[in-house]
Write a protein that holds these residues in place. Structure first.
Motif, PDB file in Angstrom:
ATOM      1  N   ALA A 127      40.149  44.294  14.236  1.00 36.82           N
ATOM      2  CA  ALA A 127      41.193  44.440  13.505  1.00 36.82           C
ATOM      3  C   ALA A 127      42.106  45.059  14.165  1.00 36.82           C
ATOM      4  CB  ALA A 127      40.747  45.081  12.284  1.00 36.82           C
ATOM      5  N   GLU A 128      42.079  46.113  15.287  1.00 38.90           N
ATOM      6  CA  GLU A 128      43.110  46.833  15.878  1.00 38.90           C
ATOM      7  C   GLU A 128      44.069  45.647  16.606  1.00 38.90           C
ATOM      8  OE1 GLU A 128      43.809  50.583  18.866  1.00 38.90           O
ATOM      9  OE2 GLU A 128      41.715  49.586  18.506  1.00 38.90           O
ATOM     10  N   GLN A 129      43.369  44.973  17.317  1.00 37.52           N
ATOM     11  CA  GLN A 129      44.290  44.014  18.383  1.00 37.52           C
ATOM     12  C   GLN A 129      44.884  42.690  17.505  1.00 37.52           C
ATOM     13  OE1 GLN A 129      41.884  45.299  22.034  1.00 37.52           O
ATOM     14  NE2 GLN A 129      43.722  43.915  22.582  1.00 37.52           N
ATOM     15  N   THR A 130      43.917  42.191  16.750  1.00 34.72           N
ATOM     16  CA  THR A 130      44.350  40.870  16.362  1.00 34.72           C
ATOM     17  C   THR A 130      44.811  40.771  14.759  1.00 34.72           C
ATOM     18  OG1 THR A 130      42.052  40.390  15.936  1.00 34.72           O
ATOM     19  CG2 THR A 130      43.112  39.629  18.063  1.00 34.72           C
ATOM     20  N   GLY A 131      44.227  41.880  14.014  1.00 38.91           N
ATOM     21  CA  GLY A 131      44.290  41.804  12.638  1.00 38.91           C
ATOM     22  C   GLY A 131      43.161  41.863  11.591  1.00 38.91           C
ATOM     23  N   PRO A 132      43.335  41.982  10.264  1.00 40.18           N
ATOM     24  CA  PRO A 132      42.049  42.390   9.589  1.00 40.18           C
ATOM     25  C   PRO A 132      41.309  41.116   8.972  1.00 40.18           C
ATOM     26  CG  PRO A 132      44.093  42.849   8.218  1.00 40.18           C
ATOM     27  CD  PRO A 132      44.585  42.526   9.654  1.00 40.18           C
ATOM     28  N   THR A 133      42.036  39.986   9.623  1.00 42.02           N
ATOM     29  CA  THR A 133      41.121  38.831   8.814  1.00 42.02           C
ATOM     30  C   THR A 133      40.773  37.681   9.975  1.00 42.02           C
ATOM     31  OG1 THR A 133      42.988  37.466   8.362  1.00 42.02           O
ATOM     32  CG2 THR A 133      42.329  39.139   6.663  1.00 42.02           C
ATOM     33  N   VAL A 134      39.947  37.042   9.763  1.00 34.68           N
ATOM     34  CA  VAL A 134      39.564  35.642  10.581  1.00 34.68           C
ATOM     35  C   VAL A 134      40.850  34.892  10.783  1.00 34.68           C
ATOM     36  CG1 VAL A 134      38.779  34.307   8.574  1.00 34.68           C
ATOM     37  CG2 VAL A 134      37.898  33.868  11.182  1.00 34.68           C
ATOM     38  N   ARG A 135      41.458  34.740   9.973  1.00 35.47           N
ATOM     39  CA  ARG A 135      42.959  33.984  10.044  1.00 35.47           C
ATOM     40  C   ARG A 135      43.844  34.678  10.916  1.00 35.47           C
ATOM     41  NH1 ARG A 135      43.748  31.760   3.653  1.00 35.47           N
ATOM     42  NH2 ARG A 135      41.900  30.620   3.758  1.00 35.47           N
ATOM     43  N   ASP A 136      43.825  36.017  11.087  1.00 32.57           N
ATOM     44  CA  ASP A 136      44.568  36.744  11.919  1.00 32.57           C
ATOM     45  C   ASP A 136      44.368  36.254  13.452  1.00 32.57           C
ATOM     46  OD1 ASP A 136      46.371  37.974  10.140  1.00 32.57           O
ATOM     47  OD2 ASP A 136      44.800  39.522   9.556  1.00 32.57           O
ATOM     48  N   VAL A 137      42.671  36.521  13.544  1.00 32.42           N
ATOM     49  CA  VAL A 137      42.387  36.106  14.790  1.00 32.42           C
ATOM     50  C   VAL A 137      42.628  34.721  15.292  1.00 32.42           C
ATOM     51  CG1 VAL A 137      40.332  35.701  16.242  1.00 32.42           C
ATOM     52  CG2 VAL A 137      40.539  37.832  14.570  1.00 32.42           C
ATOM     53  N   ALA A 138      42.661  33.867  14.180  1.00 34.75           N
ATOM     54  CA  ALA A 138      42.864  32.326  14.574  1.00 34.75           C
ATOM     55  C   ALA A 138      44.424  32.366  14.887  1.00 34.75           C
ATOM     56  CB  ALA A 138      42.608  31.361  13.415  1.00 34.75           C
ATOM     57  N   ASP A 139      45.283  32.949  14.386  1.00 37.08           N
ATOM     58  CA  ASP A 139      46.823  32.842  14.744  1.00 37.08           C
ATOM     59  C   ASP A 139      46.883  33.284  16.222  1.00 37.08           C
ATOM     60  OD1 ASP A 139      47.576  32.439  12.153  1.00 37.08           O
ATOM     61  OD2 ASP A 139      47.898  34.437  11.792  1.00 37.08           O
ATOM     62  N   HIS A 140      46.143  34.438  16.688  1.00 40.86           N
ATOM     63  CA  HIS A 140      46.242  34.653  18.040  1.00 40.86           C
ATOM     64  C   HIS A 140      45.977  33.685  19.008  1.00 40.86           C
ATOM     65  CE1 HIS A 140      47.693  38.976  17.922  1.00 40.86           C
ATOM     66  NE2 HIS A 140      47.081  39.116  16.823  1.00 40.86           N
ATOM     67  N   LEU A 141      44.592  32.925  18.659  1.00 43.07           N
ATOM     68  CA  LEU A 141      44.151  31.679  19.342  1.00 43.07           C
ATOM     69  C   LEU A 141      45.153  30.777  19.331  1.00 43.07           C
ATOM     70  CD1 LEU A 141      40.459  31.857  18.206  1.00 43.07           C
ATOM     71  CD2 LEU A 141      41.366  32.791  20.534  1.00 43.07           C
ATOM     72  N   ASP A 142      45.785  30.645  18.322  1.00 41.42           N
ATOM     73  CA  ASP A 142      46.926  29.286  18.363  1.00 41.42           C
ATOM     74  C   ASP A 142      48.040  29.815  19.375  1.00 41.42           C
ATOM     75  OD1 ASP A 142      45.422  27.740  16.441  1.00 41.42           O
ATOM     76  OD2 ASP A 142      46.635  28.689  14.865  1.00 41.42           O
ATOM     77  N   HIS A 143      48.318  31.006  19.243  1.00 42.01           N
ATOM     78  CA  HIS A 143      49.664  31.361  20.171  1.00 42.01           C
ATOM     79  C   HIS A 143      49.298  31.353  21.294  1.00 42.01           C
ATOM     80  CE1 HIS A 143      53.593  33.545  20.290  1.00 42.01           C
ATOM     81  NE2 HIS A 143      52.864  34.021  21.327  1.00 42.01           N
ATOM     82  N   VAL A 144      48.006  31.963  21.978  1.00 38.98           N
ATOM     83  CA  VAL A 144      47.948  31.769  23.228  1.00 38.98           C
ATOM     84  C   VAL A 144      47.392  30.436  23.709  1.00 38.98           C
ATOM     85  CG1 VAL A 144      46.004  32.465  25.095  1.00 38.98           C
ATOM     86  CG2 VAL A 144      46.551  34.166  23.294  1.00 38.98           C
ATOM     87  N   ARG A 145      47.027  29.457  22.953  1.00 42.32           N
ATOM     88  CA  ARG A 145      46.745  28.264  23.269  1.00 42.32           C
ATOM     89  C   ARG A 145      48.229  27.483  23.590  1.00 42.32           C
ATOM     90  NH1 ARG A 145      44.457  23.201  19.860  1.00 42.32           N
ATOM     91  NH2 ARG A 145      46.027  24.208  18.413  1.00 42.32           N
ATOM     92  N   ALA A 146      49.032  27.899  22.435  1.00 45.52           N
ATOM     93  CA  ALA A 146      50.479  27.006  22.671  1.00 45.52           C
ATOM     94  C   ALA A 146      51.189  27.688  23.957  1.00 45.52           C
ATOM     95  CB  ALA A 146      51.133  27.411  21.565  1.00 45.52           C
TER      96      ALA A 146
END
Length: 371
Positions: free
Chosen positions: A268-287
């Protein structure tokens, strides 16, 4: 054990509520709905074929705090045990040998060796679920036998005590990843001449460089020096969340060009409090870095809060179901969960074999190069 677990791992819900201003109830984000059953079924099927290689686990130090445990039967005092690894399709696990804050520098070598010994003892005590692995081939063999391959590292660079001989000893005991930060030769000022020699010797041995929490100068120099891909074992996208361990887009692009790997933590500290926040980071790093440069880092058992839907190592199918909902292809998901880590391990193995044919073990001393 339950009291110890509560002390080490405050729940996401409690942590989030404690941090919210009382006059802004709307800031409490409702938990994401349960994943679609069809997507969850697809996620399990995909992970059966392409399991998870988890880039960071704090299990060794967490187990030191327990008077007794049984990872085969299940252990509620930690986030990781054999049943939950199987439920989450985790077939490779990098066990951190990092040291807790406050430990004196002169204890770094002994404490790292003690953790390394503990991991090997734990693996020996759970042969039906765990297997020590040093190479990409051994990881695949463990998976084929229904075990989770355990790789040793990352360890802290302080464990070398400025000695390349100690690096070789740690490697002979199974060390696979070393974090290049917190020493005079890998600091905010960058990588010194001795630090460059450490990286070259790591390449010769097949020890991967972890640059999470390293300075930008150190990261840039390691990327230029290393002949093998480097890892950021606990880094997400700074553009989405300004955590100091997260990476800016320019560094993500450089990492992609160098074929390295950014392993996004499920915290939660680095990516956010929900699974969708984690997925947002994965989307961004992939892009930004590319689909071949993104991986997963559970970062379980380190005393930090996780999204409610990703509370322990059994929950990876929930994350994959969310990525399927977003349209990730099976090819990109296979790279994310398993393929990218295998590529990095294979490349390091190949580079090490080639380097050992043309380069003798380094006898360089820090006083000679940095004195």
């Amino acid at each position: 054990m339950a009291e110890l677990q509560d002390e080490l791992h405050p729940t996401t819900e409690v942590t989030a509520l404690d941090e919210l201003p009382l006059d802004e109830p709307s800031a409490i984000e409702p938990p994401a709905s349960a994943p679609d059953p069809d997507l969850l079924e697809r996620a399990h099927a995909l992970l059966t074929a392409h399991p998870v290689a988890d880039g960071y686990s704090g299990l060794p130090w967490a187990l030191r705090l327990l008077p007794w445990y049984d990872l085969e039967e299940g252990e509620s005092a930690v986030d990781t045990d054999v049943p939950r690894l199987r439920e989450g399709h985790v077939r490779a696990l990098f066990c951190s040998l990092h040291l807790p804050e406050g430990l004196t520098v002169n204890r770094a070598v002994a404490a790292t060796l003690e953790q390394l010994d503990l991991v090997r003892t734990v693996i020996a005590a759970h042969p039906e679920g765990l297997r020590l692995a040093r190479t990409a081939g051994q990881v695949i063999d463990a998976h084929a036998c229904g075990r989770t391959a355990v790789l040793l590292g990352p360890a802290t660079a302080a464990a070398l005590d400025d000695s390349l001989g100690l690096l070789r000893v740690l490697h002979s005991l199974g060390l696979r990843v070393l974090t290049l930060t917190g020493t005079s030769w890998a600091s905010e000022a960058g990588l010194t001449r001795f630090g460059e020699e450490v990286v070259r010797e790591m390449n010769r041995l097949g020890v991967l460089a972890d640059l999470s929490a390293a300075s930008e100068r150190t990261s840039a120099r390691v990327l230029a020096t290393s002949k093998t891909p480097v890892l950021f074992t606990r880094s997400a996208a700074r553009a989405l969340r300004p955590h100091p361990a997260n990476l800016p887009d320019d560094l993500l692009a450089e990492l992609g060009a160098a074929h390295g790997l950014c392993m996004v933590p499920l915290t939660a500290e680095q990516t956010g409090p929900t699974v969708r926040d984690v997925a947002d980071h994965l989307d961004h790093v992939r892009a930004v870095a590319g689909p071949r440069c993104v991986g997963l880092s559970g970062t379980y058992d380190v005393g930090t809060a996780h999204p409610q839907e990703l509370r322990d190592t059994s929950c990876y199918p929930h994350l994959i179901a969310e990525l399927l909902r977003r349209g990730w292809s099976e090819t990109d998901l296979a790279l994310l969960t398993w393929g990218n880590v295998q590529r990095v391990l294979r490349t390091a193995d190949f580079t090490a074999r080639a380097a050992q044919e043309r380069r003798e073990p380094s006898t360089a001393q820090i006083a000679e190069l940095d004195g």
